[in-house]
Structure formats: C-alpha cells, structure tokens
Design a protein around this motif. Structure first.
Motif, PDB file in Angstrom:
ATOM      1  N   ALA A  17       0.905  -1.092  -0.102  1.00  0.00           N
ATOM      2  CA  ALA A  17      -0.126  -0.001  -0.154  1.00  0.00           C
ATOM      3  C   ALA A  17       0.875   1.169   0.119  1.00  0.00           C
ATOM      4  O   ALA A  17       0.564   2.282  -0.653  1.00  0.00           O
ATOM      5  N   VAL A  18       2.030   1.406   0.823  1.00  0.00           N
ATOM      6  CA  VAL A  18       2.859   2.523   0.985  1.00  0.00           C
ATOM      7  C   VAL A  18       3.456   2.792  -0.478  1.00  0.00           C
ATOM      8  O   VAL A  18       3.537   3.999  -0.903  1.00  0.00           O
ATOM      9  N   VAL A  19       3.891   1.581  -1.075  1.00  0.00           N
ATOM     10  CA  VAL A  19       4.645   1.974  -2.359  1.00  0.00           C
ATOM     11  C   VAL A  19       3.782   2.247  -3.371  1.00  0.00           C
ATOM     12  O   VAL A  19       3.980   3.276  -4.360  1.00  0.00           O
ATOM     13  N   TYR A  20       2.323   1.774  -3.488  1.00  0.00           N
ATOM     14  CA  TYR A  20       1.328   2.210  -4.417  1.00  0.00           C
ATOM     15  C   TYR A  20       1.047   3.759  -4.354  1.00  0.00           C
ATOM     16  O   TYR A  20       0.742   4.365  -5.189  1.00  0.00           O
ATOM     17  N   PRO A  27      -3.135   9.694  -0.762  1.00  0.00           N
ATOM     18  CA  PRO A  27      -2.920   9.611   1.063  1.00  0.00           C
ATOM     19  C   PRO A  27      -3.238   8.224   1.229  1.00  0.00           C
ATOM     20  O   PRO A  27      -3.913   7.573   0.503  1.00  0.00           O
ATOM     21  N   ILE A  28      -2.668   7.910   2.392  1.00  0.00           N
ATOM     22  CA  ILE A  28      -2.912   6.409   2.833  1.00  0.00           C
ATOM     23  C   ILE A  28      -3.495   6.374   4.167  1.00  0.00           C
ATOM     24  O   ILE A  28      -2.991   7.144   5.037  1.00  0.00           O
ATOM     25  N   PRO A  58      -0.850   8.736  12.144  1.00  0.00           N
ATOM     26  CA  PRO A  58      -1.848   9.888  12.296  1.00  0.00           C
ATOM     27  C   PRO A  58      -3.107   9.798  11.380  1.00  0.00           C
ATOM     28  O   PRO A  58      -4.088  10.523  11.748  1.00  0.00           O
ATOM     29  N   ARG A  59      -3.167   9.222  10.574  1.00  0.00           N
ATOM     30  CA  ARG A  59      -4.236   9.141   9.568  1.00  0.00           C
ATOM     31  C   ARG A  59      -5.348   8.156   9.777  1.00  0.00           C
ATOM     32  O   ARG A  59      -6.375   7.973   9.320  1.00  0.00           O
ATOM     33  N   SER A  60      -4.807   7.184  10.538  1.00  0.00           N
ATOM     34  CA  SER A  60      -5.739   5.927  10.668  1.00  0.00           C
ATOM     35  C   SER A  60      -6.878   5.879  11.099  1.00  0.00           C
ATOM     36  O   SER A  60      -7.850   5.826  10.593  1.00  0.00           O
ATOM     37  N   ILE A  61      -7.154   6.711  12.320  1.00  0.00           N
ATOM     38  CA  ILE A  61      -8.434   6.695  12.862  1.00  0.00           C
ATOM     39  C   ILE A  61      -9.351   7.753  12.141  1.00  0.00           C
ATOM     40  O   ILE A  61     -10.390   7.452  11.702  1.00  0.00           O
ATOM     41  N   VAL A  95      -8.819   2.977  -3.126  1.00  0.00           N
ATOM     42  CA  VAL A  95      -8.223   1.961  -3.309  1.00  0.00           C
ATOM     43  C   VAL A  95      -7.712   1.125  -1.969  1.00  0.00           C
ATOM     44  O   VAL A  95      -7.318   1.535  -1.201  1.00  0.00           O
ATOM     45  N   ILE A  96      -8.063  -0.220  -2.050  1.00  0.00           N
ATOM     46  CA  ILE A  96      -7.874  -0.950  -0.660  1.00  0.00           C
ATOM     47  C   ILE A  96      -6.937  -2.242  -1.132  1.00  0.00           C
ATOM     48  O   ILE A  96      -7.156  -2.894  -2.175  1.00  0.00           O
ATOM     49  N   PHE A  97      -5.953  -2.323  -0.217  1.00  0.00           N
ATOM     50  CA  PHE A  97      -5.029  -3.672  -0.245  1.00  0.00           C
ATOM     51  C   PHE A  97      -5.429  -4.282   1.104  1.00  0.00           C
ATOM     52  O   PHE A  97      -5.315  -3.721   2.253  1.00  0.00           O
TER      53      PHE A  97
END
Length: 274
Positions: A17-20, A27-28, A58-61, A95-97
């Motif tokens: 996901a981070v590479v994509y 943003p991820i 920081p972006r998770s929640i 986009v989901i991994f």
C-alpha cells in the motif's frame, strides 16, 4: 485494511500500500494494527500479536471515520487489490489493499523499494519503543527460530540442528562469534542452542522490538516459510541465509548490495570475496 495475521504478513500488505500510494501520489490510511488475537492468548504464546501501541499512524483513525461517514465503501468507486503497476481508474475514490501476497513470491511488488519501505517502517514505530533498544556494539548473527503455531498446524519447521550447524559454519567463515536467537519458543525449548557459548536469546517480549533488533544483525538466518524472518531481512543490510528448501521468491532485489542464499552459497560467496 490489514488482515488478522501475524506482524510480518500485515507488513507485507502495508508495504504494498505505501509503495502504491507513493507511486500515484495518494494519501494512505491504515486500519488493523490494533486487531486482537485470541489464539495466542489461549496457547500462552510469548506474543499476543497486538501492535496498535507501537505505530504512529496519524491518518488511521481520522481516515477510517471519514471514509465510513462518506460511505465510500458502499459506493461503486472502490477498487480492491488493483493491478499493482497500473494507476487507479479515474473514477476511483478509494483503493484497498488487504490480501497477503502469494507465498510463491511474497516480496514481488516490494523488491527494489527496500530503502523507501525501510524508512517508512522505522519512521512509523513510536520513538519510545526504539529507545528501548541498546546501542549495537559488536557484529552479531541473528537466528530466527520459528515455532509457536507452526508446530501446532503441522507446518514443516527448520530443525534446531539446522541452526546449530549453520551457526558453526558461519562462525568459521566470518569470525563473528556473537549470536542472538529470536524465537517464539522459550530458551528451555531450544536446548541445543542454549548450550552453545556466546549465544543469547532476545527477550524483549515484543515482536516489534525483536524485528528492530534483528534488522541490525550482520547475518540473519531465517526459518523456512516464516515471513517474520524474511521481513527482518528485507528491512536490513544483513546477509540473509535461507533454508535450503526455500522456494518462495527472492526477498530483496538482486542488485549486488546484499547476499541472499543458502549456507553453501554463502561459503562460496565469502571465498570468492576474499
């Protein structure tokens, strides 16, 4: 969306996901570090496989709440597991991994991105955990001896004798005597290794800290089929010793920066290098 698996398999999903996201300027958001596993608790394993407290995301929640509020997951603009080398469709909103890559080639999409992924990984671990590691003073050999649920499910294990023999051969070729065992087994369960001089056991009580310390080794001896040791090798500059029966693809790009292969190949490599 990280699966309910061990740490390394989650990292394989996260790494893709981070590479994509970097490749296409997206943003991820990460969900799943905080999954709780019942099995390790019932089996009284050394690790309970809870990782939520270790990572700063920081972006998770906020991201998860925003996506669900906008009902993105129910729309027609969500693409799951897109072609890795193709940009997302123009109408994509998300986009989901979420799938662990095929065991035939775990690191297929990650090879060539070692430096970027390592930087992202080490940067995402909270500083208070990294400070618990002692400074590295001497070169050492890391032995990743996988046991735990592998033995329960009948998965073929690299026997303890493999590690003792490989360690002896590595010491003879490199002169490195210090060795650290990283294992979900306890020292009393690995009698042969416990009896060898200058062999210690990592006792951090945390897979994250074990992985961080393993990555500082000069040589990493992996267990057959265990992605934990493979991932430790991926984010390191160590030589990686693979079980002779390893058939799950290369871990890192073969650009001459690192050695990767079985112990016979390593001995030939050292002889040619000298």
């Amino acid at each position: 969306m990280l699966p309910r698996t061990g740490l390394a398999n989650r990292l394989l999903v996260w790494g893709r996901a981070v590479v994509y996201a970097r490749r296409y300027g997206l943003p991820i958001y990460t969900q799943g570090w905080g999954h709780v596993h019942i099995g390790p608790l019932l089996r009284r394993e050394k690790s309970i496989r809870y990782y939520g407290r270790f990572f700063t995301c920081p972006r998770s929640i906020r991201g998860a709440i925003r996506l669900k509020r906008n009902k993105v997951f129910q729309s027609q603009k969500v693409f799951v597991e897109p072609e890795f080398n193709q940009p997302p469709p123009e109408n994509a909103k998300c986009v989901i991994f979420k799938e662990v890559p095929s065991k035939n080639d775990y690191f297929r999409d990650l090879r060539g991105h070692e430096d970027f992924i390592s930087s992202e990984f080490f940067g995402s671990v909270r500083e208070r955990w990294k400070r618990r590691l002692s400074p590295k003073t001497d070169p050492f050999i890391a032995l990743h001896v996988r046991r735990g649920d592998f033995g329960i499910t009948g998965i073929q294990l690299s026997p303890e004798s493999y590690f003792t023999t490989t360690l002896s051969r590595l010491r003879a070729k490199t002169g490195i005597e210090k060795a650290v065992v990283f294992s979900d087994a306890r020292p009393a369960e690995l009698v042969e290794l416990s009896a060898i001089s200058q062999v210690s056991f990592a006792e951090h009580g945390s897979e994250i800290l074990d992985l961080l310390e393993m990555s500082r080794a000069d040589i990493i001896v992996t267990s057959l089929r265990s992605t934990f040791g493979y991932w430790g090798g991926f984010v390191s500059n160590a030589s990686i010793i693979l079980d002779p029966e390893h058939d799950f693809g290369a871990i890192r790009a073969g650009n001459g920066r690192w050695f990767e292969g079985n112990i016979d190949q390593f001995e030939s490599y050292v002889e040619k290098s000298t």
